[in-house]
Design a protein around this motif. Structure first.
Motif, PDB file in Angstrom:
ATOM      1  N   LEU A  15       0.801  -1.225   0.000  1.00 22.80           N
ATOM      2  CA  LEU A  15       0.000   0.000   0.000  1.00 22.80           C
ATOM      3  C   LEU A  15       0.836   1.279   0.000  1.00 22.80           C
ATOM      4  O   LEU A  15       0.293   2.370  -0.247  1.00 22.80           O
ATOM      5  CB  LEU A  15      -0.945   0.010   1.207  1.00 22.80           C
ATOM      6  CG  LEU A  15      -2.124  -0.965   1.132  1.00 22.80           C
ATOM      7  CD1 LEU A  15      -2.942  -0.911   2.416  1.00 22.80           C
ATOM      8  CD2 LEU A  15      -3.013  -0.656  -0.073  1.00 22.80           C
ATOM      9  N   VAL A  16       2.120   1.165   0.270  1.00 23.49           N
ATOM     10  CA  VAL A  16       2.989   2.353   0.233  1.00 23.49           C
ATOM     11  C   VAL A  16       2.869   3.063  -1.113  1.00 23.49           C
ATOM     12  O   VAL A  16       2.848   4.298  -1.190  1.00 23.49           O
ATOM     13  CB  VAL A  16       4.458   1.962   0.510  1.00 23.49           C
ATOM     14  CG1 VAL A  16       5.392   3.145   0.242  1.00 23.49           C
ATOM     15  CG2 VAL A  16       4.624   1.491   1.950  1.00 23.49           C
ATOM     16  N   ASP A  17       2.759   2.295  -2.184  1.00 28.36           N
ATOM     17  CA  ASP A  17       2.741   2.882  -3.529  1.00 28.36           C
ATOM     18  C   ASP A  17       1.439   3.605  -3.869  1.00 28.36           C
ATOM     19  O   ASP A  17       1.350   4.244  -4.926  1.00 28.36           O
ATOM     20  CB  ASP A  17       3.019   1.807  -4.575  1.00 28.36           C
ATOM     21  CG  ASP A  17       4.504   1.481  -4.684  1.00 28.36           C
ATOM     22  OD1 ASP A  17       5.325   2.375  -4.393  1.00 28.36           O
ATOM     23  OD2 ASP A  17       4.842   0.339  -5.051  1.00 28.36           O
ATOM     24  N   THR A  18       0.430   3.518  -3.011  1.00 31.98           N
ATOM     25  CA  THR A  18      -0.803   4.261  -3.285  1.00 31.98           C
ATOM     26  C   THR A  18      -0.564   5.769  -3.253  1.00 31.98           C
ATOM     27  O   THR A  18      -1.354   6.535  -3.824  1.00 31.98           O
ATOM     28  CB  THR A  18      -1.903   3.911  -2.262  1.00 31.98           C
ATOM     29  OG1 THR A  18      -1.437   4.209  -0.929  1.00 31.98           O
ATOM     30  CG2 THR A  18      -2.280   2.439  -2.352  1.00 31.98           C
ATOM     31  N   ASP A  19       0.538   6.185  -2.614  1.00 32.82           N
ATOM     32  CA  ASP A  19       0.800   7.627  -2.544  1.00 32.82           C
ATOM     33  C   ASP A  19       1.100   8.230  -3.915  1.00 32.82           C
ATOM     34  O   ASP A  19       0.957   9.438  -4.110  1.00 32.82           O
ATOM     35  CB  ASP A  19       1.920   7.933  -1.548  1.00 32.82           C
ATOM     36  CG  ASP A  19       3.269   7.360  -1.955  1.00 32.82           C
ATOM     37  OD1 ASP A  19       3.312   6.537  -2.894  1.00 32.82           O
ATOM     38  OD2 ASP A  19       4.282   7.714  -1.320  1.00 32.82           O
ATOM     39  N   HIS A  20       1.501   7.407  -4.880  1.00 34.60           N
ATOM     40  CA  HIS A  20       1.704   7.909  -6.240  1.00 34.60           C
ATOM     41  C   HIS A  20       0.390   8.464  -6.793  1.00 34.60           C
ATOM     42  O   HIS A  20       0.361   9.550  -7.386  1.00 34.60           O
ATOM     43  CB  HIS A  20       2.208   6.787  -7.152  1.00 34.60           C
ATOM     44  CG  HIS A  20       3.652   6.452  -6.942  1.00 34.60           C
ATOM     45  ND1 HIS A  20       4.670   7.110  -7.588  1.00 34.60           N
ATOM     46  CD2 HIS A  20       4.247   5.509  -6.168  1.00 34.60           C
ATOM     47  CE1 HIS A  20       5.833   6.601  -7.230  1.00 34.60           C
ATOM     48  NE2 HIS A  20       5.602   5.626  -6.363  1.00 34.60           N
ATOM     49  N   PHE A  21      -0.681   7.735  -6.585  1.00 31.87           N
ATOM     50  CA  PHE A  21      -1.988   8.157  -7.086  1.00 31.87           C
ATOM     51  C   PHE A  21      -2.543   9.317  -6.265  1.00 31.87           C
ATOM     52  O   PHE A  21      -3.192  10.216  -6.802  1.00 31.87           O
ATOM     53  CB  PHE A  21      -2.960   6.973  -7.067  1.00 31.87           C
ATOM     54  CG  PHE A  21      -2.531   5.837  -7.953  1.00 31.87           C
ATOM     55  CD1 PHE A  21      -2.806   5.848  -9.309  1.00 31.87           C
ATOM     56  CD2 PHE A  21      -1.832   4.750  -7.428  1.00 31.87           C
ATOM     57  CE1 PHE A  21      -2.403   4.808 -10.135  1.00 31.87           C
ATOM     58  CE2 PHE A  21      -1.427   3.699  -8.237  1.00 31.87           C
ATOM     59  CZ  PHE A  21      -1.711   3.734  -9.594  1.00 31.87           C
TER      60      PHE A  21
END
Length: 215
Positions: free
Chosen positions: A89-95
């Motif tokens: 879920l760390v990569d949700t910050d891209h969106f």
């Protein structure tokens, strides 16, 4: 001498052959995942590359916590799955930073998104730990450690390209590949040591410890 014997006994219980092999295999998995990301059928397809990389982040987090807890009980398994989910879920910050669900927008950010800030990770975990101590919520005592393993393993993997980001101070140089593998292997084992450190010189507590063990 008795203290040394106690320490050696404690150490051998924490780091069993099984956990040692699991740690080495974790490093091997990271190497395999990184090679897969460079494989042309994956690297040439943006969506497939992103999905593969994010899945690898999740599996590294999951595997790492599995080493910490041994995944013997239902609660251990749930904690392990949670760690894997948090790592992904760390990569949700891209969106979130792109304010868009389009993959192209998420991958075209002018700066690194907030969840990739290692200083934010450390301050969040520290705040969580302090609050749990103040509120005496023993049922959640492992949550800061689960978050640390999930988020830090993600940051370390990304660190081979961009380094670790410590705003407002800046970023470290990219992590050398050998160091990245070593840090990934070391991370769950350092957490095991931290969780069990209080039992080294206090044998009276041995019936209540370790909180997490690999025996």
């Amino acid at each position: 001498m008795s203290t040394l014997q106690s320490f050696l006994t404690w150490f051998s219980k924490l780091f069993s052959v099984k956990s040692t092999i699991s740690s080495v295999l974790l490093g091997g998995f990271c190497v395999a995942a990184d090679k897969a990301l460079r494989w042309k059928p994956i690297s040439d397809q943006t969506l497939l590359r992103v999905l593969t990389d994010n899945t690898a982040h999740g599996l590294v987090g999951l595997w790492s916590w599995g080493i910490v807890c041994g995944a013997r009980t239902r609660q251990d398994v749930l904690h392990t799955l949670l760690c894997g989910l948090l790592a992904s879920l760390v990569d949700t910050d891209h969106f979130i930073a792109a304010k868009s669900l389009r993959l192209k927008d998420a991958l075209s950010l002018p700066a690194r998104p907030p969840f990739h800030a290692t200083s934010l990770l450390l301050s969040t975990v520290l705040t969580m730990w302090i609050l749990l101590k103040i509120l005496d919520w023993k049922a959640l005592h492992l949550l800061p450690w689960i978050c640390t393993v999930a988020w830090l393993s993600h940051h370390i993997r990304d660190g081979t390209r961009h380094g670790l980001w410590f705003p407002p101070m800046g970023s470290t140089p990219p992590i050398p590949y050998w160091m990245y593998i070593g840090l990934i292997i070391a991370l769950p084992n350092v957490v095991i040591l931290c969780l069990n450190f209080g039992t080294v010189f206090d044998q009276a507590r041995v019936t209540n410890a370790p909180l997490v063990s690999n025996v």
